[in-house]
Design a protein around this motif. Structure first.
Motif, PDB file in Angstrom:
ATOM      1  N   ASN A   1     -21.302 -40.823 100.449  1.00  0.00           N
ATOM      2  CA  ASN A   1     -20.014 -41.424 100.172  1.00  0.00           C
ATOM      3  C   ASN A   1     -19.597 -41.088  98.751  1.00  0.00           C
ATOM      4  OD1 ASN A   1     -17.843 -43.574  99.784  1.00  0.00           O
ATOM      5  ND2 ASN A   1     -18.545 -44.042 101.862  1.00  0.00           N
ATOM      6  N   ALA A   2     -18.297 -40.954  98.534  1.00  0.00           N
ATOM      7  CA  ALA A   2     -17.791 -40.749  97.180  1.00  0.00           C
ATOM      8  C   ALA A   2     -17.997 -42.008  96.338  1.00  0.00           C
ATOM      9  CB  ALA A   2     -16.312 -40.370  97.220  1.00  0.00           C
ATOM     10  N   ASN A   3     -18.076 -43.152  96.996  1.00  0.00           N
ATOM     11  CA  ASN A   3     -18.379 -44.414  96.315  1.00  0.00           C
ATOM     12  C   ASN A   3     -19.880 -44.664  96.463  1.00  0.00           C
ATOM     13  OD1 ASN A   3     -18.792 -47.035  95.482  1.00  0.00           O
ATOM     14  ND2 ASN A   3     -16.979 -47.861  96.499  1.00  0.00           N
ATOM     15  N   PRO A   4     -20.652 -44.595  95.389  1.00  0.00           N
ATOM     16  CA  PRO A   4     -22.107 -44.725  95.514  1.00  0.00           C
ATOM     17  C   PRO A   4     -22.551 -46.075  96.081  1.00  0.00           C
ATOM     18  CG  PRO A   4     -21.450 -44.895  93.215  1.00  0.00           C
ATOM     19  CD  PRO A   4     -20.228 -44.461  93.978  1.00  0.00           C
ATOM     20  N   LEU A   5     -21.730 -47.104  95.953  1.00  0.00           N
ATOM     21  CA  LEU A   5     -22.106 -48.427  96.451  1.00  0.00           C
ATOM     22  C   LEU A   5     -21.956 -48.540  97.961  1.00  0.00           C
ATOM     23  CD1 LEU A   5     -20.583 -50.695  93.655  1.00  0.00           C
ATOM     24  CD2 LEU A   5     -22.903 -49.806  93.853  1.00  0.00           C
ATOM     25  N   LEU A   6     -21.339 -47.543  98.580  1.00  0.00           N
ATOM     26  CA  LEU A   6     -21.181 -47.543 100.039  1.00  0.00           C
ATOM     27  C   LEU A   6     -22.178 -46.611 100.717  1.00  0.00           C
ATOM     28  CD1 LEU A   6     -17.279 -47.554 100.388  1.00  0.00           C
ATOM     29  CD2 LEU A   6     -18.853 -49.500 100.408  1.00  0.00           C
ATOM     30  N   ALA A   7     -22.898 -45.823  99.940  1.00  0.00           N
ATOM     31  CA  ALA A   7     -23.915 -44.930 100.502  1.00  0.00           C
ATOM     32  C   ALA A   7     -25.152 -45.736 100.887  1.00  0.00           C
ATOM     33  CB  ALA A   7     -24.290 -43.854  99.498  1.00  0.00           C
ATOM     34  N   THR A   8     -25.927 -45.211 101.817  1.00  0.00           N
ATOM     35  CA  THR A   8     -27.171 -45.881 102.205  1.00  0.00           C
ATOM     36  C   THR A   8     -28.355 -44.966 101.921  1.00  0.00           C
ATOM     37  OG1 THR A   8     -26.991 -45.070 104.490  1.00  0.00           O
ATOM     38  CG2 THR A   8     -26.046 -47.237 104.003  1.00  0.00           C
ATOM     39  N   PHE A   9     -29.490 -45.599 101.594  1.00  0.00           N
ATOM     40  CA  PHE A   9     -30.727 -44.893 101.274  1.00  0.00           C
ATOM     41  C   PHE A   9     -31.863 -45.526 102.079  1.00  0.00           C
ATOM     42  CE2 PHE A   9     -27.934 -44.497  97.653  1.00  0.00           C
ATOM     43  CZ  PHE A   9     -28.089 -43.186  97.237  1.00  0.00           C
ATOM     44  N   ASN A  10     -32.989 -44.804 102.113  1.00  0.00           N
ATOM     45  CA  ASN A  10     -34.133 -45.337 102.846  1.00  0.00           C
ATOM     46  C   ASN A  10     -35.434 -44.893 102.182  1.00  0.00           C
ATOM     47  OD1 ASN A  10     -35.398 -46.719 105.080  1.00  0.00           O
ATOM     48  ND2 ASN A  10     -35.924 -44.706 105.888  1.00  0.00           N
ATOM     49  N   ASP A  11     -36.280 -45.863 101.838  1.00  0.00           N
ATOM     50  CA  ASP A  11     -37.623 -45.607 101.326  1.00  0.00           C
ATOM     51  C   ASP A  11     -37.604 -44.714 100.089  1.00  0.00           C
ATOM     52  OD1 ASP A  11     -40.341 -46.041 101.363  1.00  0.00           O
ATOM     53  OD2 ASP A  11     -40.755 -44.279 102.586  1.00  0.00           O
ATOM     54  N   ILE A  12     -36.878 -45.145  99.067  1.00  0.00           N
ATOM     55  CA  ILE A  12     -36.833 -44.419  97.795  1.00  0.00           C
ATOM     56  C   ILE A  12     -38.184 -44.537  97.097  1.00  0.00           C
ATOM     57  CG2 ILE A  12     -35.802 -44.379  95.497  1.00  0.00           C
ATOM     58  CD1 ILE A  12     -33.215 -45.432  96.811  1.00  0.00           C
ATOM     59  N   VAL A  13     -38.751 -43.408  96.682  1.00  0.00           N
ATOM     60  CA  VAL A  13     -40.056 -43.439  96.028  1.00  0.00           C
ATOM     61  C   VAL A  13     -40.028 -42.906  94.607  1.00  0.00           C
ATOM     62  CG1 VAL A  13     -41.444 -43.351  98.117  1.00  0.00           C
ATOM     63  CG2 VAL A  13     -40.678 -41.215  97.073  1.00  0.00           C
ATOM     64  N   SER A  14     -39.059 -42.063  94.287  1.00  0.00           N
ATOM     65  CA  SER A  14     -39.048 -41.467  92.956  1.00  0.00           C
ATOM     66  C   SER A  14     -37.656 -40.919  92.667  1.00  0.00           C
ATOM     67  CB  SER A  14     -40.086 -40.339  92.866  1.00  0.00           C
ATOM     68  OG  SER A  14     -40.206 -39.851  91.542  1.00  0.00           O
ATOM     69  N   LEU A  15     -37.325 -40.780  91.389  1.00  0.00           N
ATOM     70  CA  LEU A  15     -36.039 -40.203  91.020  1.00  0.00           C
ATOM     71  C   LEU A  15     -36.154 -39.518  89.668  1.00  0.00           C
ATOM     72  CD1 LEU A  15     -34.681 -42.236  88.707  1.00  0.00           C
ATOM     73  CD2 LEU A  15     -34.235 -43.636  90.709  1.00  0.00           C
ATOM     74  N   VAL A  16     -35.193 -38.623  89.426  1.00  0.00           N
ATOM     75  CA  VAL A  16     -35.156 -37.886  88.172  1.00  0.00           C
ATOM     76  C   VAL A  16     -33.696 -37.559  87.883  1.00  0.00           C
ATOM     77  CG1 VAL A  16     -35.381 -35.564  89.176  1.00  0.00           C
ATOM     78  CG2 VAL A  16     -36.298 -36.018  86.888  1.00  0.00           C
ATOM     79  N   MET A  17     -33.373 -37.333  86.599  1.00  0.00           N
ATOM     80  CA  MET A  17     -31.998 -37.043  86.218  1.00  0.00           C
ATOM     81  C   MET A  17     -31.953 -35.724  85.462  1.00  0.00           C
ATOM     82  SD  MET A  17     -29.305 -39.573  84.276  1.00  0.00           S
ATOM     83  CE  MET A  17     -29.237 -40.677  85.687  1.00  0.00           C
ATOM     84  N   ASP A  18     -30.911 -34.917  85.719  1.00  0.00           N
ATOM     85  CA  ASP A  18     -30.789 -33.643  85.027  1.00  0.00           C
ATOM     86  C   ASP A  18     -29.992 -33.811  83.734  1.00  0.00           C
ATOM     87  OD1 ASP A  18     -28.024 -33.534  85.584  1.00  0.00           O
ATOM     88  OD2 ASP A  18     -28.257 -32.228  87.306  1.00  0.00           O
TER      89      ASP A  18
END
Length: 314
Positions: A88-105
């Motif tokens: 979604n263009a609106n990040p608050l409307l997107a859905t995720f599942n089982d997030i384990v790790s993240l990184v930023m460029d």
């Protein structure tokens, strides 16, 4: 929880005619069975007249830590189940599942590893959520994700013993421009294999690329010079080091001092010092550039007690 003790305050009531006054005599102070317990005292006595505004009762306090409040907001995700993730263009409307790790460029884009979905999601700097990689049909369980700050290449680990590299096809213009990635997909993910061999565990060291063997690689991080990537192996209780130039030589960090137990994740600071977490040991380890391991934070006893270094509980 630390045992708490509170000394009893005593109050004396004094009546005068025709004016009613209340005299409060404070004695004692609250204490806690922790290091540097706060000391609180009040001037005594205090006289308050009926039908007269009461002035503030201000204590004298020492060893009281300053409270810092932070506003916590949702950056991305609707909170709904994302077994079938939605972009979604609106990040608050997107859905995720089982997030384990993240990184930023370097451009402010975030990359999120979804473990059992076999997906890497991108939250762009403007908030738009897209799917960068989907290998859910190939039964891959993602665990760690890292980025090369020089080239923009992405790396991810899978629990079944392998490390993969997704090249930035726009590396010549990175970090001035956003990185761009192509794939992988279910059909071609094997061509992105960088080190180890999916489905084959082991501890083969001083080997290159797919000749090396891992045992359940989890968290990982790239050093400040983008020369090496460090990967933790929970089963082997090891920290592996991978050269980021082909043919991707793999070695094991030689350590001394405190024994590392079931590491989960690792970060490396600008000086090359490693910090390694262990959920099972309830500690954060520090590995100096000389390989000496010390307990950096956490006493080893599970809890949530703030404190200095190993006096804290995690």
């Amino acid at each position: 929880m630390p045992t708490r003790f509170l000394n009893r305050h005593h109050a004396a009531f004094v009546f005068f005619y025709p004016v009613f006054l209340l005299a409060i005599l404070f004695c004692g102070q609250p204490t806690e069975a922790i290091a540097q317990a706060p000391t609180v005292s009040y001037s005594s006595p205090k006289l308050y007249q009926i039908n007269t505004a009461i002035t503030n009762l201000t204590p004298t306090a020492t060893n009281v830590p300053a409270l810092t409040f932070r506003n916590v907001t949702t950056y991305a995700g609707s909170g709904s189940d994302g077994s079938t993730p939605t972009n979604n263009a609106n990040p608050l409307l997107a859905t995720f599942n089982d997030i384990v790790s993240l990184v930023m460029d370097a451009k402010g884009n975030m990359y999120i590893a979804e473990s059992y979905n076999g997906r890497i999601r991108k939250v762009a700097a403007n908030g738009t959520v897209t799917t960068l990689m989907d290998i859910s049909g190939a039964d891959y369980t993602l665990k760690g994700i890292a980025i090369n700050s020089s080239t923009g290449d992405l790396y991810f680990s899978v629990v079944n013993h392998a490390i993969y590299r997704i090249p930035n096809t726009n590396s010549a213009n990175y970090p001035t421009q956003d990185p761009t990635y192509s794939g992988p997909t279910d059909a071609n993910v094997s061509s992105y294999l960088m080190a180890g061999l999916r489905g084959t565990s082991g501890t083969t060291d001083n080997a290159t690329g797919t000749s090396a063997r891992f045992n359940a690689p989890l968290g990982m991080d790239v050093d400040a010079n983008s020369q090496y990537m460090y990967v933790v192996e929970s089963v082997n209780n090891k920290i592996r080091k991978i050269s980021l130039t082909s043919p991707f030589e793999v070695t094991t960090i030689t350590t001394s001092g405190v024994a590392i137990s079931q590491p989960d994740d690792v970060v490396v600071d600008a000086t090359g010092v490693l910090y390694v977490t262990s959920a099972s040991a309830n500690v954060v380890y520090r590995i100096g550039t000389d390989g000496v391991v010390t307990n950096f934070a956490g006493s080893g006893t599970a809890g949530y007690l703030d404190g200095q270094g190993t006096a804290a509980r995690l």
